[in-house]
Design a protein around this motif. Structure first.
Motif, PDB file in Angstrom:
ATOM      1  N   SER A 154     -10.811  -6.638 -16.087  1.00 32.34           N
ATOM      2  CA  SER A 154     -10.946  -5.534 -17.050  1.00 32.34           C
ATOM      3  C   SER A 154     -11.678  -4.331 -16.473  1.00 32.34           C
ATOM      4  CB  SER A 154     -11.680  -6.019 -18.299  1.00 32.34           C
ATOM      5  OG  SER A 154     -10.914  -7.003 -18.975  1.00 32.34           O
ATOM      6  N   ASP A 155     -12.426  -4.544 -15.397  1.00 34.13           N
ATOM      7  CA  ASP A 155     -13.152  -3.436 -14.757  1.00 34.13           C
ATOM      8  C   ASP A 155     -12.201  -2.698 -13.814  1.00 34.13           C
ATOM      9  OD1 ASP A 155     -14.945  -1.685 -13.652  1.00 34.13           O
ATOM     10  OD2 ASP A 155     -16.129  -3.204 -12.596  1.00 34.13           O
ATOM     11  N   VAL A 156     -11.340  -1.872 -14.391  1.00 39.31           N
ATOM     12  CA  VAL A 156     -10.289  -1.243 -13.593  1.00 39.31           C
ATOM     13  C   VAL A 156     -10.842  -0.219 -12.607  1.00 39.31           C
ATOM     14  CG1 VAL A 156      -8.483  -1.643 -15.302  1.00 39.31           C
ATOM     15  CG2 VAL A 156      -9.832   0.462 -15.409  1.00 39.31           C
ATOM     16  N   ARG A 157     -12.071   0.247 -12.822  1.00 40.40           N
ATOM     17  CA  ARG A 157     -12.644   1.189 -11.858  1.00 40.40           C
ATOM     18  C   ARG A 157     -12.936   0.509 -10.521  1.00 40.40           C
ATOM     19  NH1 ARG A 157     -13.376   5.959 -14.296  1.00 40.40           N
ATOM     20  NH2 ARG A 157     -13.634   5.988 -16.561  1.00 40.40           N
ATOM     21  N   ALA A 158     -12.889  -0.827 -10.496  1.00 42.15           N
ATOM     22  CA  ALA A 158     -13.056  -1.563  -9.241  1.00 42.15           C
ATOM     23  C   ALA A 158     -11.731  -1.749  -8.509  1.00 42.15           C
ATOM     24  CB  ALA A 158     -13.685  -2.929  -9.529  1.00 42.15           C
ATOM     25  N   ASN A 159     -10.651  -1.163  -9.027  1.00 41.70           N
ATOM     26  CA  ASN A 159      -9.342  -1.294  -8.383  1.00 41.70           C
ATOM     27  C   ASN A 159      -9.373  -0.751  -6.960  1.00 41.70           C
ATOM     28  OD1 ASN A 159      -8.427  -2.323 -10.775  1.00 41.70           O
ATOM     29  ND2 ASN A 159      -6.845  -0.792 -11.116  1.00 41.70           N
ATOM     30  N   THR A 160      -8.616  -1.395  -6.075  1.00 39.19           N
ATOM     31  CA  THR A 160      -8.571  -0.982  -4.669  1.00 39.19           C
ATOM     32  C   THR A 160      -7.204  -0.457  -4.237  1.00 39.19           C
ATOM     33  OG1 THR A 160      -8.034  -3.239  -3.964  1.00 39.19           O
ATOM     34  CG2 THR A 160     -10.369  -2.637  -4.041  1.00 39.19           C
ATOM     35  N   THR A 161      -6.188  -0.571  -5.088  1.00 43.58           N
ATOM     36  CA  THR A 161      -4.873  -0.034  -4.732  1.00 43.58           C
ATOM     37  C   THR A 161      -5.002   1.454  -4.414  1.00 43.58           C
ATOM     38  OG1 THR A 161      -3.696  -1.651  -6.072  1.00 43.58           O
ATOM     39  CG2 THR A 161      -2.529   0.379  -5.567  1.00 43.58           C
ATOM     40  N   ARG A 162      -4.427   1.860  -3.267  1.00 41.95           N
ATOM     41  CA  ARG A 162      -4.555   3.248  -2.791  1.00 41.95           C
ATOM     42  C   ARG A 162      -3.285   4.035  -3.082  1.00 41.95           C
ATOM     43  NH1 ARG A 162      -5.306   0.428   1.711  1.00 41.95           N
ATOM     44  NH2 ARG A 162      -3.669   1.578   2.812  1.00 41.95           N
ATOM     45  N   ALA A 163      -3.474   5.310  -3.350  1.00 43.00           N
ATOM     46  CA  ALA A 163      -2.358   6.237  -3.563  1.00 43.00           C
ATOM     47  C   ALA A 163      -2.513   7.401  -2.597  1.00 43.00           C
ATOM     48  CB  ALA A 163      -2.344   6.737  -5.003  1.00 43.00           C
ATOM     49  N   GLU A 164      -1.531   7.565  -1.715  1.00 42.33           N
ATOM     50  CA  GLU A 164      -1.576   8.644  -0.728  1.00 42.33           C
ATOM     51  C   GLU A 164      -0.557   9.705  -1.103  1.00 42.33           C
ATOM     52  OE1 GLU A 164      -1.054   6.990   3.161  1.00 42.33           O
ATOM     53  OE2 GLU A 164      -2.270   5.228   2.661  1.00 42.33           O
ATOM     54  N   PRO A 165      -0.991  10.956  -1.236  1.00 38.82           N
ATOM     55  CA  PRO A 165      -0.067  12.017  -1.660  1.00 38.82           C
ATOM     56  C   PRO A 165       0.974  12.323  -0.596  1.00 38.82           C
ATOM     57  CG  PRO A 165      -2.229  12.919  -1.130  1.00 38.82           C
ATOM     58  CD  PRO A 165      -2.374  11.440  -1.070  1.00 38.82           C
ATOM     59  N   LEU A 166       2.182  12.635  -1.058  1.00 37.88           N
ATOM     60  CA  LEU A 166       3.260  13.084  -0.183  1.00 37.88           C
ATOM     61  C   LEU A 166       3.349  14.607  -0.240  1.00 37.88           C
ATOM     62  CD1 LEU A 166       5.937  10.404  -1.177  1.00 37.88           C
ATOM     63  CD2 LEU A 166       4.481  10.404   0.866  1.00 37.88           C
TER      64      LEU A 166
ATOM     65  N   ALA B   8       5.738  16.477  -1.429  1.00 41.68           N
ATOM     66  CA  ALA B   8       6.224  16.960  -2.724  1.00 41.68           C
ATOM     67  C   ALA B   8       5.125  16.822  -3.774  1.00 41.68           C
ATOM     68  CB  ALA B   8       7.468  16.187  -3.145  1.00 41.68           C
ATOM     69  N   ALA B   9       4.946  17.824  -4.575  1.00 37.39           N
ATOM     70  CA  ALA B   9       3.885  17.833  -5.576  1.00 37.39           C
ATOM     71  C   ALA B   9       4.043  16.674  -6.555  1.00 37.39           C
ATOM     72  CB  ALA B   9       3.899  19.155  -6.335  1.00 37.39           C
ATOM     73  N   GLY B  10       2.965  15.952  -6.768  1.00 33.18           N
ATOM     74  CA  GLY B  10       2.964  14.876  -7.750  1.00 33.18           C
ATOM     75  C   GLY B  10       3.532  13.568  -7.272  1.00 33.18           C
ATOM     76  N   GLU B  11       3.973  13.499  -6.011  1.00 36.04           N
ATOM     77  CA  GLU B  11       4.560  12.263  -5.487  1.00 36.04           C
ATOM     78  C   GLU B  11       3.570  11.587  -4.537  1.00 36.04           C
ATOM     79  OE1 GLU B  11       8.410  12.878  -3.826  1.00 36.04           O
ATOM     80  OE2 GLU B  11       9.155  13.959  -5.589  1.00 36.04           O
ATOM     81  N   TYR B  12       3.544  10.240  -4.583  1.00 32.55           N
ATOM     82  CA  TYR B  12       2.596   9.454  -3.802  1.00 32.55           C
ATOM     83  C   TYR B  12       3.278   8.175  -3.322  1.00 32.55           C
ATOM     84  CZ  TYR B  12      -1.120  12.290  -5.998  1.00 32.55           C
ATOM     85  OH  TYR B  12      -1.918  13.334  -6.428  1.00 32.55           O
ATOM     86  N   VAL B  13       2.649   7.519  -2.350  1.00 31.25           N
ATOM     87  CA  VAL B  13       3.024   6.152  -2.002  1.00 31.25           C
ATOM     88  C   VAL B  13       1.803   5.273  -2.231  1.00 31.25           C
ATOM     89  CG1 VAL B  13       4.908   6.650  -0.411  1.00 31.25           C
ATOM     90  CG2 VAL B  13       2.553   6.625   0.452  1.00 31.25           C
ATOM     91  N   LEU B  14       2.059   4.055  -2.720  1.00 29.36           N
ATOM     92  CA  LEU B  14       0.995   3.147  -3.117  1.00 29.36           C
ATOM     93  C   LEU B  14       0.904   1.963  -2.163  1.00 29.36           C
ATOM     94  CD1 LEU B  14       1.596   2.941  -6.990  1.00 29.36           C
ATOM     95  CD2 LEU B  14       0.378   4.689  -5.681  1.00 29.36           C
ATOM     96  N   THR B  15      -0.311   1.512  -1.944  1.00 29.99           N
ATOM     97  CA  THR B  15      -0.578   0.310  -1.158  1.00 29.99           C
ATOM     98  C   THR B  15      -1.599  -0.520  -1.919  1.00 29.99           C
ATOM     99  OG1 THR B  15      -0.294   1.555   0.896  1.00 29.99           O
ATOM    100  CG2 THR B  15      -1.346  -0.613   1.062  1.00 29.99           C
ATOM    101  N   GLY B  16      -1.250  -1.777  -2.213  1.00 25.67           N
ATOM    102  CA  GLY B  16      -2.187  -2.630  -2.928  1.00 25.67           C
ATOM    103  C   GLY B  16      -1.483  -3.712  -3.720  1.00 25.67           C
ATOM    104  N   HIS B  17      -2.113  -4.159  -4.785  1.00 25.33           N
ATOM    105  CA  HIS B  17      -1.582  -5.279  -5.551  1.00 25.33           C
ATOM    106  C   HIS B  17      -1.947  -5.117  -7.023  1.00 25.33           C
ATOM    107  CE1 HIS B  17      -5.761  -6.600  -5.545  1.00 25.33           C
ATOM    108  NE2 HIS B  17      -5.446  -7.425  -6.521  1.00 25.33           N
ATOM    109  N   LYS B  18      -1.276  -5.902  -7.853  1.00 22.46           N
ATOM    110  CA  LYS B  18      -1.635  -6.025  -9.258  1.00 22.46           C
ATOM    111  C   LYS B  18      -1.623  -7.513  -9.607  1.00 22.46           C
ATOM    112  CE  LYS B  18      -2.271  -1.716  -9.871  1.00 22.46           C
ATOM    113  NZ  LYS B  18      -3.656  -1.216 -10.123  1.00 22.46           N
ATOM    114  N   TRP B  19      -2.717  -7.968 -10.175  1.00 18.06           N
ATOM    115  CA  TRP B  19      -2.910  -9.384 -10.469  1.00 18.06           C
ATOM    116  C   TRP B  19      -2.116  -9.806 -11.707  1.00 18.06           C
ATOM    117  CZ3 TRP B  19      -3.914 -13.528  -8.112  1.00 18.06           C
ATOM    118  CH2 TRP B  19      -4.623 -14.617  -8.646  1.00 18.06           C
TER     119      TRP B  19
END
Length: 545
Positions: A190-202, A204-215
């Motif tokens: 529930s402590d989502v501020r501890a999330n580690t999934t990363r988002a790197e901007p591309l 194009a405006a507003g577009e990203y690539v994600l690296t990580g997981h969801k439990w």
């Protein structure tokens, strides 16, 4: 064919072939109370059509089959290509398709939309609670997407569509779309501020690539997902499509499906994003929690409504069984102690339904006062109503005796389903602390709450005394976090009591206030004062078939 050894007798007929909406007095009266007068007949006709479908033997069979044949993960096809697909029984698709066609993913595009949808959700998910998960998330994604107007313009017509298309196709080519959600991670919960999934901007405006997981990723075959990830500017909300606009699959690796206690028809997955997973930003960087909170609030209300649906079906089955089953010289329903148990269960169910519809109507009203009420009432209701669902389901099962412990009765499925809504979208402590946060930071929410309670002032002395006791609790803020559950429980009970005193039949309001707000009620079912009109309470809950 062997000779028959006995004739089957003293067994109740199946509870099928009825209108789930029309047979629920609290539900019908709540809709009549809150619906716009000129739309009342239209809304009732619409909900009765859905109620007859929900009460049909066919829909009940779909619910049983979807749970008997849970989803299966297919990571690869026969040739070795990675596909990451989840295979559902056809009954799951029939249930979900019907839900979409009845407008249960759309509360946003029509008058009285939240009321209609909440009442329909309460009726239809009595067939199967599992498929209600993607229904709920699809509906709830709309307010979050509105933080990014161009995404809302693109996706909202798909999410509010009445056409269900299960194939994995580019969303732009589908007549309708389903949404899921992925917020929690292994290390944070529930402590989502501890999330580690990363988002790197591309570029194009507003577009990203994600690296990580969801439990926990719910409904992994959805067309899109709202997820949280750490962007350069902080925790941010993203829209992750399952299929890219060019028709290729987005990188969405399903590691495994959760082996859950209940909710078996629905798939909950662990998923991985590998650095090529494409997503679009929703809202500003660093504003992930405020952006997605609109979705969370809507799904929390669905937890209340979903729990009310489980309660209502459990009570309907228990009263139905007791109406037909005889023991010790007469029908069970006429036995004083069984009548006490059934009446107590019926009170809990009616209070949950009445509160859920009141909150849905507040969403429709959308005034400053009603929004303030929701800020406090939703976490309080989510805490208490979902907490009461499990003991109610267990007690209702017991009313059927050994028959209730057998899978064919459907009662074990209700019991396994019952704890889910108290966990999903924040467990009990999260809800209690959220209510305290509203009390401390948003005083207008308490003002709106007290105004709502004040509408029943003077109608019942036990309610008035309970409100006074609650105010004393709220006046003492020392150590209130340790008392949070008790405080929020009392808030939910006085809110339910105020609604029942104003709107329920006298015998229902009297029994609720005598047990929940006065006397020596300890939470066990079947301990109502014998002086109450329990027969009328039970009869009100009975399905007339």
């Amino acid at each position: 064919m062997g000779a028959s050894t006995h004739t089957v007798s003293n067994q109740p007929p199946p509870l099928t072939g009825y209108d789930v909406f029309a047979a629920d007095a609290a539900l019908v009266e709540g809709v009549d109370r809150h619906a716009t007068p000129e739309l009342r007949e239209e809304v009732r006709t619409e909900l009765s059509e859905l109620g007859r479908a929900a009460g049909s033997a066919q829909a009940q069979q779909w619910g049983a089959q979807a749970n008997e044949h849970p989803p299966v993960l297919r990571t690869h096809d026969r040739y070795g290509h990675r596909i990451d697909e989840v295979e559902f029984h056809p009954s799951w698709h029939r249930l979900l398709g019907k839900a979409v066609s009845y407008g249960l993913t759309d509360a946003w595009s029509r008058p009285d939309g939240h009321l209609r949808r909440a009442a329909g959700f309460l009726a239809w998910t009595q067939t199967d609670a599992g498929h209600g998960c993607p229904v709920s998330m699809t509906h709830a994604a709309v307010p979050a997407l509105r933080a990014q107007p161009e995404l809302a313009a693109e996706w909202e017509p798909r999410l509010t569509s009445r056409v269900y298309e299960p194939e994995l196709l580019p969303a732009g080519g589908k007549p309708g779309a389903i949404f899921g959600m992925g917020m929690t991670e292994k290390q944070g919960g529930s402590d989502v501020r501890a999330n580690t999934t990363r988002a790197e901007p591309l570029a194009a405006a507003g577009e990203y690539v994600l690296t990580g997981h969801k439990w926990f990723c719910s409904a992994p075959m959805s067309d899109g997902f709202l997820v949280l990830a750490q962007a350069p500017g902080g925790l941010t909300c993203f829209l992750l499509p399952r299929v890219l606009p060019d028709g290729t699959r987005n990188t969405f690796r399903i590691q495994r499906l959760k082996d859950k206690l209940g909710n078996r028809s629905n798939a909950s997955a662990e998923v991985e994003f590998d650095g090529t997973t494409w997503a679009r930003r929703v809202g500003e960087e660093g504003r992930g929690v405020p952006t997605i909170i609109g979705m969370v609030a809507a799904t929390r209300l669905d937890c209340v409504t979903g729990a009310a649906a489980v309660m209502r079906q459990a009570v309907a089955q228990a009263v139905h069984h007791a109406s037909y089953r005889s023991a010790f010289g007469g029908p069970l329903i006429d036995k004083p102690l069984m009548r006490n148990v059934l009446a107590d269960l019926a009170l809990e169910s009616e209070a949950a339904t009445t509160l859920a519809l009141r909150l849905a109507a507040a969403y429709d009203a959308d005034t400053e006062e009603e929004r303030s009420l929701l800020r406090l009432a939703v976490p309080a209701a989510k805490y208490w109503v979902t907490k009461r669902c499990t003991p109610l389901a267990a007690e209702a099962l017991e009313c059927l005796g050994g028959n209730g412990y057998v899978e064919e009765s459907g009662m074990p499925r209700l019991l396994r389903e019952a704890p889910l809504n108290s966990i999903w979208e924040g467990s009990g402590n999260i809800q209690a602390l959220d209510a305290l946060r509203a009390l401390q930071r948003e005083p207008q929410s308490l003002n709106a709450f007290l105004l709502e309670l004040g509408r029943a002032r003077g109608a019942d002395h036990r309610l008035d005394a309970a409100v006074k006791d609650l105010l004393s609790e709220l006046a003492d803020l020392d150590g209130i976090e340790g008392r949070a559950r008790r405080v929020v429980e009392r808030m939910a009970l006085v809110l339910q009591g105020s609604l029942l005193v104003r709107f329920a039949p006298p015998e229902v309001a009297d029994a609720f206030c005598a047990s929940r707000l006065g006397g020596d009620w300890g939470g066990a079912f079947g301990t109502l004062p014998a002086t109450l009109d329990l027969a009328s309470v039970v009869e009100r809950a009975r399905v007339p078939v």
